[in-house]
Design an enzyme around this catalytic site. Structure first.
Site, PDB file in Angstrom:
ATOM      1  N   SER A   1       1.117 -10.412  35.236  1.00 25.26           N
ATOM      2  CA  SER A   1       1.781 -11.572  34.619  1.00 25.26           C
ATOM      3  C   SER A   1       3.208 -11.640  35.146  1.00 25.26           C
ATOM      4  O   SER A   1       3.794 -10.607  35.512  1.00 25.26           O
ATOM      5  CB  SER A   1       1.824 -11.387  33.100  1.00 25.26           C
ATOM      6  OG  SER A   1       2.701 -12.317  32.515  1.00 25.26           O
TER       7      SER A   1
ATOM      8  N   TYR B   1       4.251  -6.484  26.045  1.00 29.39           N
ATOM      9  CA  TYR B   1       3.404  -7.130  27.062  1.00 29.39           C
ATOM     10  C   TYR B   1       3.982  -6.908  28.461  1.00 29.39           C
ATOM     11  O   TYR B   1       3.257  -6.609  29.411  1.00 29.39           O
ATOM     12  CB  TYR B   1       3.328  -8.613  26.712  1.00 29.39           C
ATOM     13  CG  TYR B   1       2.407  -9.449  27.552  1.00 29.39           C
ATOM     14  CD1 TYR B   1       1.018  -9.359  27.406  1.00 29.39           C
ATOM     15  CD2 TYR B   1       2.909 -10.363  28.470  1.00 29.39           C
ATOM     16  CE1 TYR B   1       0.167 -10.158  28.169  1.00 29.39           C
ATOM     17  CE2 TYR B   1       2.080 -11.169  29.226  1.00 29.39           C
ATOM     18  CZ  TYR B   1       0.704 -11.060  29.073  1.00 29.39           C
ATOM     19  OH  TYR B   1      -0.130 -11.862  29.823  1.00 29.39           O
TER      20      TYR B   1
HETATM   21  P1  NAP Z   1      -7.600 -16.046  26.732  1.00 29.20           P
HETATM   22  O1  NAP Z   1      -7.942 -17.454  27.041  1.00 29.20           O
HETATM   23  O2  NAP Z   1      -7.091 -15.679  25.395  1.00 29.20           O
HETATM   24  O3  NAP Z   1      -8.925 -15.166  27.052  1.00 29.20           O
HETATM   25  C1  NAP Z   1      -8.905 -13.787  26.864  1.00 29.20           C
HETATM   26  C2  NAP Z   1     -10.264 -13.209  27.186  1.00 29.20           C
HETATM   27  O4  NAP Z   1     -10.165 -11.784  27.079  1.00 29.20           O
HETATM   28  C3  NAP Z   1     -11.364 -13.644  26.252  1.00 29.20           C
HETATM   29  O5  NAP Z   1     -12.541 -13.757  27.018  1.00 29.20           O
HETATM   30  C4  NAP Z   1     -11.482 -12.473  25.273  1.00 29.20           C
HETATM   31  O6  NAP Z   1     -12.805 -12.318  24.770  1.00 29.20           O
HETATM   32  C5  NAP Z   1     -11.183 -11.323  26.185  1.00 29.20           C
HETATM   33  N1  NAP Z   1     -10.688 -10.135  25.519  1.00 29.20           N
HETATM   34  C6  NAP Z   1      -9.576  -9.997  24.760  1.00 29.20           C
HETATM   35  N2  NAP Z   1      -9.450  -8.742  24.350  1.00 29.20           N
HETATM   36  C7  NAP Z   1     -10.506  -8.051  24.862  1.00 29.20           C
HETATM   37  C8  NAP Z   1     -10.946  -6.702  24.789  1.00 29.20           C
HETATM   38  N3  NAP Z   1     -10.250  -5.794  24.111  1.00 29.20           N
HETATM   39  N4  NAP Z   1     -12.075  -6.354  25.446  1.00 29.20           N
HETATM   40  C9  NAP Z   1     -12.787  -7.265  26.144  1.00 29.20           C
HETATM   41  N5  NAP Z   1     -12.433  -8.554  26.243  1.00 29.20           N
HETATM   42  C10 NAP Z   1     -11.307  -8.933  25.593  1.00 29.20           C
HETATM   43  O7  NAP Z   1      -6.535 -15.458  27.741  1.00 29.20           O
HETATM   44  P2  NAP Z   1      -6.146 -15.867  29.252  1.00 29.20           P
HETATM   45  O8  NAP Z   1      -4.939 -16.688  29.190  1.00 29.20           O
HETATM   46  O9  NAP Z   1      -7.337 -16.331  29.987  1.00 29.20           O
HETATM   47  O10 NAP Z   1      -5.697 -14.430  29.782  1.00 29.20           O
HETATM   48  C11 NAP Z   1      -6.475 -13.664  30.685  1.00 29.20           C
HETATM   49  C12 NAP Z   1      -5.570 -12.620  31.323  1.00 29.20           C
HETATM   50  O11 NAP Z   1      -4.515 -13.277  32.032  1.00 29.20           O
HETATM   51  C13 NAP Z   1      -4.900 -11.684  30.331  1.00 29.20           C
HETATM   52  O12 NAP Z   1      -4.820 -10.381  30.871  1.00 29.20           O
HETATM   53  C14 NAP Z   1      -3.514 -12.264  30.197  1.00 29.20           C
HETATM   54  O13 NAP Z   1      -2.579 -11.280  29.818  1.00 29.20           O
HETATM   55  C15 NAP Z   1      -3.279 -12.769  31.612  1.00 29.20           C
HETATM   56  N6  NAP Z   1      -2.257 -13.816  31.714  1.00 29.20           N
HETATM   57  C16 NAP Z   1      -2.402 -15.026  31.102  1.00 29.20           C
HETATM   58  C17 NAP Z   1      -1.401 -15.986  31.251  1.00 29.20           C
HETATM   59  C18 NAP Z   1      -1.491 -17.362  30.607  1.00 29.20           C
HETATM   60  O14 NAP Z   1      -0.485 -18.092  30.648  1.00 29.20           O
HETATM   61  N7  NAP Z   1      -2.612 -17.785  30.072  1.00 29.20           N
HETATM   62  C19 NAP Z   1      -0.266 -15.693  32.000  1.00 29.20           C
HETATM   63  C20 NAP Z   1      -0.162 -14.447  32.612  1.00 29.20           C
HETATM   64  C21 NAP Z   1      -1.164 -13.524  32.469  1.00 29.20           C
HETATM   65  P3  NAP Z   1     -13.243 -12.627  23.239  1.00 29.20           P
HETATM   66  O15 NAP Z   1     -12.711 -13.977  22.909  1.00 29.20           O
HETATM   67  O16 NAP Z   1     -14.710 -12.562  23.273  1.00 29.20           O
HETATM   68  O17 NAP Z   1     -12.583 -11.602  22.401  1.00 29.20           O
END
Ligand code: NAP
Length: 243
Positions: free
Chosen positions: A140, A153
Site C-alpha cells: 500500500s 497498517y
Molecule cells: P476489500 O474490498 O475489503 O476486500 C478484502 C478481501 O479480503 C475480502 O475478500 C475479504 O474476505 C478478505 N479477507 C479479509 N480478511 C481476511 C482474512 N483474515 N483471511 C482471508 N481473507 C480475508 O479490500 P480491498 O480494498 O480489495 O483490499 C485488498 C488488499 O489491498 C488489502 O491487502 C488492502 O490492504 C490492500 N490495499 C487496498 C487499498 C484500497 O484503497 N482499496 C489500497 C492499498 C492497499 P471476506 O469478506 O470473505 O472476509
C-alpha cells in the site's frame, strides 16, 4: 493437453482480490480462491471464473490462522502447486496510535504479516521443488510513506515490503520472482466511510483507482513478460506518492 497453471489469490471474494482472480482467469490461470467469510460473494466470483472456462476452487480460511491455513492447503498441495501466489487478504483498523486498542494493532499485523507467512510458507516448498513461480504481495502507499491514523497498517505494509525484498533475494536462483504492488486509493469497500470528495483533489490524477487497474499490474507480474523483475515495489496510485 498440458494442465493450466494455478494462481492462489487470498482475499478474493471482493475488491482488488476479486478483480485479480478474474483477470488471472482471463489470462488462462485456474484459480484457488481464498476468502474468510463472505461465501455468497465468493460463489459469484467462482461463477465468473467458470464462465471464462477456467477451474476455480473456493478455499475459505482466515489467513491469520496458521492451523486453518495448513488444514486447507496441505491436502491440495499434495496433488498440485500454484504457479502464482497473490497475498492480498487484508483490512485496516485506523485510529491514532495514542488511543489504539492493542487488538487493532495485533489484528492488522496478523492479517498482513502473519497471513503472508502462513500462506507463503505453506506454498513455498512446492514452488521451490518446481523451480518456478511468482509471489505478489499487496502492499500500500501507506507502507511507502507516512499516513496519520494508520500506524498499524503502515507498519504492516512496510513490513510486507521488507519481506518481499528479502524473499526475492532468497529464492531468485530458483526462478521464483517476488514483487509487491502498492495501491493508493482504490474503489473498494475498504474506502467506505472515507471522505472521497476531499481526497480526490489531493490525488494528482484527481480520481481514485479501479480494482482492475491494480489487477492488470499483478497480471503483468505473473506473465512471461515480467521474467527479469524481482524484489520490486510497483506503485499504482495516480501519482499520490512518487518516492
Ligand atoms: P476489500 O474490498 O475489503 O476486500 C478484502 C478481501 O479480503 C475480502 O475478500 C475479504 O474476505 C478478505 N479477507 C479479509 N480478511 C481476511 C482474512 N483474515 N483471511 C482471508 N481473507 C480475508 O479490500 P480491498 O480494498 O480489495 O483490499 C485488498 C488488499 O489491498 C488489502 O491487502 C488492502 O490492504 C490492500 N490495499 C487496498 C487499498 C484500497 O484503497 N482499496 C489500497 C492499498 C492497499 P471476506 O469478506 O470473505 O472476509
Amino acid at each position: 493437453m498440458e494442465r493450466s497453471k494455478i494462481a492462489l489469490v487470498t482475499g478474493a471474494s471482493r475488491g482488488i482480490g476479486k478483480a485479480t482472480a478474474v483477470r488471472l482467469a482471463e489470462d488462462g490461470f485456474d484459480v484457488w480462491l481464498n476468502y474468510r467469510s463472505d461465501h455468497a460473494a465468493a460463489k459469484a466470483v467462482e461463477a465468473g471464473i467458470l464462465a471464462l472456462g477456467r477451474r476455480c476452487r473456493l478455499l475459505p480460511f482466515d489467513v491469520a490462522d496458521a492451523g486453518a491455513c495448513r488444514r486447507v492447503l496441505a491436502p491440495l498441495l499434495e496433488e498440485q502447486r500454484p504457479y502464482a501466489l497473490i497475498n492480498n487478504a487484508g483490512f485496516a483498523r485506523d485510529g491514532l496510535l495514542a488511543m489504539m486498542p492493542e487488538k487493532d494493532w495485533r489484528s492488522v499485523m496478523d492479517v498482513h504479516l502473519q497471513g503472508f507467512f502462513n500462506v507463503t510458507a505453506a506454498v513455498l516448498p512446492k514452488m521451490l521443488r518446481g523451480r518456478e513461480g511468482r509471489i505478489i504481495n499487496m502492499a500500500s502507499t501507506s507502507g511507502e510513506t507516512g499516513v496519520g491514523g494508520q500506524v498499524n497498517y503502515s507498519a504492516a505494509k512496510a513490513g510486507l515490503i521488507g519481506a518481499t525484498r528479502s524473499l526475492a533475494v532468497e529464492i531468485a536462483r530458483r526462478n521464483i520472482l517476488v514483487n509487491a504492488v502498492a495501491p493508493g486509493f482504490i474503489d473498494t469497500e475498504m474506502l467506505t466511510n472515507l471522505p472521497l470528495d476531499r481526497i480526490e483533489p489531493t490525488i494528482p490524477m484527481r480520481r481514485i483507482g479501479r480494482p482492475e487497474e491494480v489487477a492488470s499490474v499483478v497480471s503483468f507480474l505473473c506473465s512471461p513478460d515480467a521474467g527479469y523483475i524481482t524484489g520490486q515495489v510497483i506503485s499504482v496510485n495516480g501519482g499520490i506518492f512518487t518516492g
